[in-house]
Write a protein that holds these residues in place. Structure first.
Motif, mmCIF file in Angstrom:
data_model
loop_
_atom_site.group_PDB
_atom_site.id
_atom_site.type_symbol
_atom_site.label_atom_id
_atom_site.label_comp_id
_atom_site.label_asym_id
_atom_site.label_seq_id
_atom_site.Cartn_x
_atom_site.Cartn_y
_atom_site.Cartn_z
ATOM 1 N N ASP A 11 40.365 27.552 40.549
ATOM 2 C CA ASP A 11 40.662 26.946 41.858
ATOM 3 C C ASP A 11 39.679 27.483 42.881
ATOM 4 O O ASP A 11 39.058 28.517 42.665
ATOM 5 C CB ASP A 11 42.118 27.244 42.260
ATOM 6 C CG ASP A 11 42.379 28.713 42.519
ATOM 7 O OD1 ASP A 11 41.804 29.268 43.473
ATOM 8 O OD2 ASP A 11 43.154 29.330 41.739
ATOM 9 N N ASN A 56 50.170 28.125 40.154
ATOM 10 C CA ASN A 56 49.613 29.229 40.960
ATOM 11 C C ASN A 56 48.365 28.766 41.698
ATOM 12 O O ASN A 56 48.157 29.105 42.864
ATOM 13 C CB ASN A 56 49.244 30.411 40.056
ATOM 14 C CG ASN A 56 50.440 31.299 39.774
ATOM 15 O OD1 ASN A 56 51.473 31.172 40.412
ATOM 16 N ND2 ASN A 56 50.303 32.200 38.805
ATOM 17 N N THR A 108 54.548 40.141 42.885
ATOM 18 C CA THR A 108 54.334 38.860 43.556
ATOM 19 C C THR A 108 53.908 39.105 44.998
ATOM 20 O O THR A 108 54.296 40.106 45.599
ATOM 21 C CB THR A 108 55.620 37.990 43.510
ATOM 22 O OG1 THR A 108 55.352 36.743 44.132
ATOM 23 C CG2 THR A 108 56.797 38.651 44.173
ATOM 24 N N THR A 109 53.127 38.173 45.533
ATOM 25 C CA THR A 109 52.789 38.269 46.959
ATOM 26 C C THR A 109 53.435 37.098 47.706
ATOM 27 O O THR A 109 53.187 36.890 48.881
ATOM 28 C CB THR A 109 51.257 38.186 47.149
ATOM 29 O OG1 THR A 109 50.780 37.010 46.506
ATOM 30 C CG2 THR A 109 50.553 39.419 46.612
ATOM 31 N N LYS A 110 54.274 36.336 46.950
ATOM 32 C CA LYS A 110 54.896 35.151 47.574
ATOM 33 C C LYS A 110 56.308 35.495 48.017
ATOM 34 O O LYS A 110 57.028 36.197 47.287
ATOM 35 C CB LYS A 110 54.945 34.006 46.556
ATOM 36 C CG LYS A 110 53.560 33.619 46.081
ATOM 37 C CD LYS A 110 53.625 32.683 44.897
ATOM 38 C CE LYS A 110 52.243 32.571 44.257
ATOM 39 N NZ LYS A 110 52.293 31.941 42.945
ATOM 40 N N LEU A 142 52.721 35.219 35.373
ATOM 41 C CA LEU A 142 51.540 35.756 34.664
ATOM 42 C C LEU A 142 51.926 36.686 33.517
ATOM 43 O O LEU A 142 51.365 36.554 32.420
ATOM 44 C CB LEU A 142 50.592 36.434 35.653
ATOM 45 C CG LEU A 142 49.845 35.453 36.582
ATOM 46 C CD1 LEU A 142 48.950 36.200 37.558
ATOM 47 C CD2 LEU A 142 49.016 34.465 35.771
#
Ligand code: ADP
Length: 439
Positions: free
Chosen positions: A369, A336, A388-390, A398
């Motif tokens: 990150d 991620n 999800t945002t993908k 998660l």
């Protein structure tokens, strides 16, 4: 005139103030004395009923319930103790005072042993003593009755208490049984949940591998190409007729073996990661695990052009857990992080992995990150299933990681700084040497 009632003379309230009027059975064969007694007792407010022998006394007792019996020991038809036995044999009981002739004190003592409330000797002071003795005996009778009543109440209270205790014990036993059944059901449900979670986690690992397969093929290709090149070089050396051809051969063969080992290592790690093993609690060196997962995800790091830094506390106490599942958590968090970095195209993309010990018996791992961070409006949903945002995301990484960490008695949470990056943290219990949770 075997039995005569003298109640009319002194019925109702006491003639003597403060005294309760009681009915007294006078068993006396001497009629003159009987009359004297009646008179004397009437004076102190009591009523009398008279009997001249044992038989008439028994008859009287069928008709009335005297509070006390004044019993002449020597009756024409029986002795006093025989009369008492007959009364008892009929299920009756009358408190009594015994009257004996002069010189029969031993009889009086004997009758006291049989339960007489008092005794009177028929002598000159007989009538004079009578009121005191009768009233004293009546007081004792009342006391005995009060005592009996109190005992009766105590018995009843005791019985009631015992009944309640039995009832409550039965209720508790029933509740216990219900609790046992519930606990058994809950344990079964938890076992099933663990089983499902383990299966889900396995499916998720396979899916992660599916996503990584192209990169892995590339990763494997490197050592394989290197092996090919070194093998070609060896062949060329063997075919050449140069003086020093054997000098270079060992170095090339070493490279062949090194690259083959590297490829075998990649395959070994992959096989372990996708293995459908039963969850197993063992002692895990988290720092070593982090380095291994960093190897496994090195292709993602390269694609994100990210530098991976380790801020690991050394030595870190081992934790207890299922190594494969924990690796899965790290793979999810690190991939991620790399994906977030790929998306935001930072100048110096970086993932830092921290470990340290905290509080009582725990370690905390942080995966940080410097990507774009998680927008405030979605941060509370990132642990929801299928969120999800993908475009090609599953939204399972998660939630699965969270349930794995919670199954390890730990906690997974996110802290972030929108626009500057994200850190996922999780805690794990330090290994105390007790692996009783092992399944
Ligand atoms: P997926 O990766 O399939 O989307 P996850 O459950 O792993 O599923 O992640 C859910 C969502 O949380 C991601 O789609 C992303 O929006 C967000 N997210 C997770 N990790 C990060 C991160 N390091 N930086 C920014 N967003 C993240």
């Amino acid at each position: 005139m075997p039995c005569f009632d003298d109640t009319s003379k002194a019925g109702g309230p006491s003639a003597t103030s403060g005294r309760a009027s009681e009915l007294i059975l006078v068993v006396e064969d001497d009629v003159a004395l009987q009359k004297l007694i009646d008179k004397c007792l009437a004076k102190i407010g009591h009523r009398t009923v008279g009997a001249v022998d044992g038989a008439s006394a028994l008859e009287c007792l069928e008709r009335c319930v005297p509070r006390l019996m004044l019993l002449d020991y020597s009756l024409p038809d029986m002795r006093g103790e025989q009369l008492l036995e007959l009364i008892e044999s009929r299920g009756g009981h009358v408190p009594f005072v015994v009257a004996t002739g002069h010189g029969s004190e031993s009889v009086a003592v004997e009758m006291m042993k049989r339960g007489a409330y008092d005794y009177l000797i028929k002598g000159p002071a007989f009538i004079q003593m009578l009121p005191t003795v009768v009233d004293r005996a009546l007081e004792r009778v009342r006391q005995a009755e009060r005592l009996a009543q109190a005992e009766e109440q105590l018995h009843r209270a005791h019985d009631e208490l015992e009944h309640r205790v039995r009832q409550r014990t039965a209720e508790l036993a029933e509740a216990n049984q219900r609790l046992r059944v519930e606990m058994e059901e809950r344990r079964r449900a938890e076992d099933q949940l663990h089983q499902h979670q383990a299966e889900l986690a396995h499916v998720a690992r396979l899916s992660t591998m599916g996503e990584m397969v192209a990169e892995l093929a590339h990763e494997l290709n490197q050592p394989l190409s290197a092996i090919c090149s070194y093998a070609q070089a060896c062949k060329r050396l063997l075919e050449s007729d140069g003086e020093d051809r054997f000098d270079e051969l060992p170095a090339s063969l070493n490279q062949v073996s090194e690259q083959a080992n590297r490829a075998a290592g990649i395959i070994r790690r992959l096989r372990r990661f996708v293995a459908k093993a039963k969850p197993m609690q063992t002692s895990v060196d988290v720092n070593a695990m982090i380095r291994e997962v960093a190897e496994l995800t090195s292709i993602d790091a390269r694609q994100a052009k990210a530098e991976v830094a380790f801020h690991l506390t050394e030595p870190l106490p081992p934790i207890v857990g299922d190594r494969i599942q924990l690796e899965q958590v790290l793979v999810n968090l690190m991939r991620n992080a790399f994906e977030a970095l790929r998306e935001c195209e930072r100048d110096s993309p970086r993932v830092v992995i921290h470990t340290e010990t905290v509080g009582r018996g725990q370690i905390v791992v942080g995966v940080e990150d410097n990507g774009a961070g998680i927008p405030a409006e979605i941060v509370e949903h990132v642990f929801d299933r299928f969120f999800t945002t993908k475009p090609d995301g599953m939204g399972m990484g998660l939630p699965i990681s969270q349930s794995i960490i919670e199954n390890h008695s730990g906690r997974l949470w996110v802290s972030q700084d929108p626009g500057r990056g994200t850190t996922f943290h999780f805690t794990l219990p330090i290994d105390t040497g007790d692996h009783s949770r092992a399944e």
